[in-house]
Design an enzyme around this catalytic site. Structure first.
Site, PDB file in Angstrom:
ATOM      1  N   ASP A  86       0.861  -1.158   0.000  1.00 23.84           N
ATOM      2  CA  ASP A  86       0.000   0.000   0.000  1.00 23.84           C
ATOM      3  C   ASP A  86       0.915   1.231   0.000  1.00 23.84           C
ATOM      4  O   ASP A  86       2.128   1.139   0.123  1.00 23.84           O
ATOM      5  CB  ASP A  86      -0.973  -0.034   1.202  1.00 23.84           C
ATOM      6  CG  ASP A  86      -2.201   0.827   0.956  1.00 23.84           C
ATOM      7  OD1 ASP A  86      -3.225   0.615   1.622  1.00 23.84           O
ATOM      8  OD2 ASP A  86      -2.129   1.717   0.075  1.00 23.84           O
TER       9      ASP A  86
HETATM   10  C1  GLC Z   1      -4.420   4.118  -0.488  1.00 23.29           C
HETATM   11  C2  GLC Z   1      -5.300   2.984  -0.046  1.00 23.29           C
HETATM   12  C3  GLC Z   1      -5.352   1.845  -1.051  1.00 23.29           C
HETATM   13  C4  GLC Z   1      -5.223   2.405  -2.458  1.00 23.29           C
HETATM   14  C5  GLC Z   1      -3.819   2.961  -2.584  1.00 23.29           C
HETATM   15  C6  GLC Z   1      -3.588   3.605  -3.947  1.00 23.29           C
HETATM   16  O1  GLC Z   1      -3.721   4.640   0.606  1.00 23.29           O
HETATM   17  O2  GLC Z   1      -5.049   2.412   1.231  1.00 23.29           O
HETATM   18  O3  GLC Z   1      -6.592   1.159  -0.846  1.00 23.29           O
HETATM   19  O4  GLC Z   1      -5.427   1.379  -3.413  1.00 23.29           O
HETATM   20  O5  GLC Z   1      -3.509   3.903  -1.554  1.00 23.29           O
HETATM   21  O6  GLC Z   1      -4.385   4.745  -4.079  1.00 23.29           O
END
Ligand code: GLC
Length: 718
Positions: A270
């Site tokens: 993440d």
């Molecule tokens: C965010 C979220 C995740 C998302 C990623 C890209 O912080 O936790 O669900 O897919 O970053 O945007």
């Protein structure tokens, strides 16, 4: 699954420098205008393997510019023609529950319990997104959650493992299809692996405490189902579990995910998770953080450039062998080949009729909505005088929900527009057209109606990432509004546009009918009208418990029994739970009403109530059935639910576990025989060591309209 690509990957790896390899593991965000030239240089050096098509960490909460396909095609051309290895990039985006056509938030789709419809929805979603160069989406979000204070409960499947598993399969199949290389398909991503939804206090990003027993039986099933469905990628989660960041945990990312679930694709972090190991206090160095993450099994680094800036040195100074890099690169290249990017790296947008998708979105929304209360005032008639009031009568943006990156609020009909259209000039909508809560004017509108429809709810901006709330309710001005309308003595229908479940004590009592409309996407209000006027009979059921008070959280149905005579969920001596309030659910898991009346036969039939463990293991099943009559005035769908309870096992088992359900259409006046089979995979549990086990003995089987049903029969595993 990817064996057919391995020879080609071997040949590619043999030609790639260590730098080229590490470049495949780097995923920055889309460059801002002033960064484009630098970005193109990085691509030319082979330092970018993927692009996160977003300009912010919480894409779903921030407005994102429309996708410029030509821009991404140009970046891709540089990667293919000008970088050392000539490997195409894979473009990922948060296409969570819709692209230009927005479908209901995932929690609402789960409430439909119609996973064929969910799969169909994601076929449409994938077609629209892939047509704008999205190769890979960061969905399904499969985080089980028991705490509606957590803003991200709206993105997931709710509190039940089976619903999570059904959601996983439907979304993965809808996105990837049978051949993910097809131009209308995109690679899916099971996220957030794992335990993110157990954040203490529902506070986003907070710590979690999850025993392995709970992990295997509650949090992992949805992710296991995603692996079985062939999901191409996983996303690791921000949280720690029991003092260890998931990001650097070989146990979760390799031993369980690959060793036990057999996953062969790649894991993306993440947003910034690798560098966050420093803040989590397990290292003070970006290089060490990079090594810890990649050797744990975290293949691609989202956003923080940790891998591209540190791993080469980490290999050269002997901290990690190059083979660890090769393993991660192999996994990434598998998906790029599976997606067909080497054969066809560029997007050629096509025109198609989006109205089909809008019609599907309307059907999905209408089937997701949950009728919580109805004294008979619903369905409304189209020739009625209707007072339509409340802050959501002119709302557009909130109807789309959080994590709507490409939907357009301005294209989303308001409830006032939809209801005016629906009554087709026969009826009259008296509305307080201003969005202010001008109470006097509002009440005049209410007074002119034979019935008052109140459009209430919560803003999309109170839901989604980093949007935990301490009180799960609606605003005080909405409460004062409905209390005042009550004084008019008119029949009151509440339409609640909420993302999360709210605490219903002190709210629901005021209404004669309540339709929980969620944030249901582009077609929310058309679907609300379809249900309010009876064109669609409501069939949604709650995938999460609706509590009385926020202070009763966590409150979930699949709870293990207490040794003491107090189990508040099932109303056993609730006074023993708190001395000052009864924490029984306001509306329980699986609950929802219809316009018709379903009558269950008291007897659950079972042709073979005893089966040996050996026969179960060999594939024999218990065959159960029940007659359900439609004794009302509407043809309708009923969600017939089957729960089990294992009253004696080596480990404590929940008092109810949803093990099967049938959404059954029954014409008015007719009776259906609804049949279920329970087999080995349904009747056991996972030990804390991750071994699945079925024990001989009695199993209680409940079949009914929600988790509180007492209709039970017993089967015996000999
Ligand atoms: C965010 C979220 C995740 C998302 C990623 C890209 O912080 O936790 O669900 O897919 O970053 O945007």
């Amino acid at each position: 699954m990817y064996k057919k690509f391995d020879a080609k990957i071997d040949a590619l790896l043999a030609k790639m420098s260590l730098h080229d390899k590490i470049g495949q593991l780097n995923q920055p965000c889309t460059p801002l205008p002033h960064q484009v030239e630098q970005f193109k240089e990085w691509i030319r050096k082979g330092e970018i393997g993927s692009i996160l098509m977003a300009v912010g960490a919480t894409a779903g909460n921030d407005p994102q510019g429309a996708i410029d396909v030509d821009f991404y095609n140009e970046l891709q051309r540089i990667a293919v023609e000008e970088s050392p290895a000539g490997i195409p990039m894979i473009f990922g985006r948060d296409v969570i529950h819709g692209h230009r056509t927005v479908f209901p938030i995932p929690l609402a789709m789960a409430a439909s319990f119609d996973f064929d419809l969910v799969e169909q929805s994601y076929v449409d979603v994938a077609r629209e997104a892939a047509n704008e160069t999205v190769h890979w989406t960061f969905t399904p979000m499969l985080d089980l959650s028991r705490d509606p204070r957590w803003g991200r409960i709206i993105e997931g499947p709710g509190e039940d493992p089976l619903v999570g598993a059904c959601m996983a399969k439907a979304v993965v199949k809808g996105c990837q299809g049978e051949d993910v290389s097809h131009k209308d398909r995109m690679v899916a991503c099971a996220k957030h692996y794992i335990g993110y939804g157990a954040a203490e206090g529902g506070r986003d990003y907070h710590r979690t405490e999850i025993s392995n027993y709970s992990l295997y039986n509650y949090y992992l099933p949805a992710f296991r189902a995603a692996a079985e469905a062939g999901v191409g990628t996983y996303m690791s989660s921000f949280n720690e579990i029991n003092g260890q960041p998931v990001t650097s945990s070989k146990f979760y990312l390799t031993d369980v995910l690959r060793g036990q679930l057999g996953f062969e694709g790649f894991v993306v972090s993440d947003y910034g998770c690798v560098e966050q190991l420093i803040k989590q206090g397990v290292t003070d160095d970006r290089g060490e953080a990079s090594s810890m993450a990649i050797e744990a099994g975290l293949d691609m680094d989202m956003y923080d450039f940790c891998y591209i800036e540190n791993l080469e040195e980490q290999v050269k100074n002997g901290r990690i062998p190059e083979s660890v890099i090769d393993t991660a690169v192999r996994r990434v290249l598998r998906l790029k080949m599976a997606k067909g990017l080497f054969e066809d790296p560029y997007c050629k947008p096509e025109k198609f009729d989006r109205n089909v998708h809008l019609a599907h979105a309307r059907e999905m929304a209408a089937n997701s909505m949950v009728l919580l209360k109805n004294d008979g005032v619903l369905p409304l008639k189209k020739d009625m005088n209707i007072g339509l009031i409340g802050p959501f009568i002119n709302e557009r943006r909130s109807l789309l929900g959080s994590w709507t990156v490409d939907g357009k609020a301005e294209e989303t009909p308001t409830l006032l527009e939809a209801m005016t259209e629906a009554v087709e000039g026969k009826g009259k909508i008296h509305a307080n057209v201003g969005i202010s809560l001008d109470k006097d004017f509002t009440f005049r509108m209410a007074d002119r109606g034979d019935v008052v429809v109140l459009a209430l709810g919560e803003s999309w901006a109170r839901t989604g990432e980093n949007k935990a709330v301490s009180d799960i309710t609606i605003t005080e001005d909405q409460k004062s509004l409905f209390k005042k309308v009550k004084a008019t003595g008119k029949k009151m229908v509440g339409v609640f546009f909420c993302g999360r479940p709210i605490a219903m004590e002190g709210i629901a009592e005021y209404f004669d009918a309540i339709l929980y409309a969620w944030h249901s996407g582009s077609e929310t209000t058309h679907a609300v009208c379809d249900v309010l006027f009876g064109d669609v009979v409501p069939s949604g059921r709650l995938p999460v418990t609706m509590p009385r008070l926020a202070t009763h959280i966590p409150l979930y149905y699949n709870v293990t029994p207490s040794g003491r005579p107090c189990n508040c969920y099932y109303g056993e001596n609730p006074g023993n739970c708190y001395v000052d309030s009864y924490p029984t659910p306001y509306y329980p898991f699986g609950y929802g009403l219809s316009y018709t009346k379903f009558v269950y036969n008291d007897i659950i039939n079972c042709a073979n109530p005893e089966v040996s463990l050996a026969d179960l293991e060999a594939g024999k099943t218990f065959k159960l059935s029940i007659e359900v009559a439609n004794a009302g005035d509407y043809d309708a769908k009923e969600l017939v639910q089957l729960y089990i309870h294992d009253p004696v096992a080596k480990m404590m088992r929940p008092m109810r576990e949803l093990k099967a359900f049938e959404k059954t259409f029954i014409k008015k006046g007719e009776t259906a025989l609804v049949e279920f089979e329970l087999g080995y995979k349904d009747l056991g549990y996972y030990t804390a060591e991750g071994d699945y086990t079925v024990e001989p003995g009695k199993i209680e089987v409940f079949i009914g309209e929600n988790c509180l049903t007492e209709r039970m029969t017993e089967i015996v595993i000999k």
